[in-house]
Write a protein that holds these residues in place. Structure first.
Motif, PDB file in Angstrom:
ATOM      1  N   CYS A 110       0.826  -1.201   0.000  1.00  0.00           N
ATOM      2  CA  CYS A 110       0.000   0.000   0.000  1.00  0.00           C
ATOM      3  C   CYS A 110       0.860   1.251   0.000  1.00  0.00           C
ATOM      4  N   ALA A 111       0.258   2.338  -0.471  1.00  0.00           N
ATOM      5  CA  ALA A 111       0.971   3.606  -0.503  1.00  0.00           C
ATOM      6  C   ALA A 111       0.005   4.765  -0.316  1.00  0.00           C
ATOM      7  N   TRP A 112       0.568   5.874   0.153  1.00  0.00           N
ATOM      8  CA  TRP A 112      -0.167   7.118   0.343  1.00  0.00           C
ATOM      9  C   TRP A 112       0.651   8.240  -0.275  1.00  0.00           C
ATOM     10  N   PHE A 113      -0.020   9.230  -0.813  1.00  0.00           N
ATOM     11  CA  PHE A 113       0.668  10.377  -1.407  1.00  0.00           C
ATOM     12  C   PHE A 113       1.426  11.187  -0.351  1.00  0.00           C
ATOM     13  N   ASP A 114       0.921  11.230   0.868  1.00  0.00           N
ATOM     14  CA  ASP A 114       1.483  12.110   1.889  1.00  0.00           C
ATOM     15  C   ASP A 114       2.136  11.329   3.025  1.00  0.00           C
ATOM     16  N   VAL A 115       2.945  12.022   3.816  1.00  0.00           N
ATOM     17  CA  VAL A 115       3.587  11.401   4.973  1.00  0.00           C
ATOM     18  C   VAL A 115       2.546  11.035   6.017  1.00  0.00           C
ATOM     19  N   ASP A 116       2.968  10.159   6.925  1.00  0.00           N
ATOM     20  CA  ASP A 116       2.102   9.698   8.018  1.00  0.00           C
ATOM     21  C   ASP A 116       0.836   9.015   7.518  1.00  0.00           C
ATOM     22  N   TYR A 117       0.955   8.301   6.383  1.00  0.00           N
ATOM     23  CA  TYR A 117      -0.133   7.475   5.854  1.00  0.00           C
ATOM     24  C   TYR A 117      -1.396   8.287   5.627  1.00  0.00           C
TER      25      TYR A 117
END
Length: 112
Positions: A33-40
């Motif tokens: 999984c991945a998120w565009f921003d820090v801290d998920y």
């Protein structure tokens, strides 16, 4: 039209969502999984298999998680090349500059 259909089919292999409150718990079992921003946080996506080019995600990932039973490799270039960032099972990370992984992933490999 045919190109648009092919792009839609290619893009359909990743699940996307942008919830009001993103969290690491969004990542399902047996997924990377991945998120565009820090801290998920921010736009969320998850993959169930290797992807030689992270279309729509190239150089935009700031957090990642591996919920598989085997390692995954995030690569800084398409086609599983460039600098690898290996994430072992149940390992997660949030990356900010100057960490090399911050906004640099272009492909994803699933190790057996």
């Amino acid at each position: 039209m045919a190109g648009g259909v092919a792009a839609a089919v290619l893009f359909a292999s990743v699940a996307l969502s942008a919830p009001a409150e993103a969290h690491i718990s969004q990542c399902s079992s047996n997924r990377a999984c991945a998120w565009f921003d820090v801290d998920y946080s921010g736009t969320f996506g998850q993959w169930s298999g290797p992807t030689s080019y992270l279309s729509g995600w190239n150089d935009l990932i700031s957090s990642s998680s591996n919920r598989r039973t085997h390692a995954v490799g995030w690569f800084t270039d398409s086609g599983y090349s460039g600098n690898p960032w290996v994430q072992y099972p149940n390992e997660s990370g949030s990356y900010i500059w100057p960490h090399f992984a911050a906004d640099s992933f272009s492909s994803l490999w699933f190790y057996a």
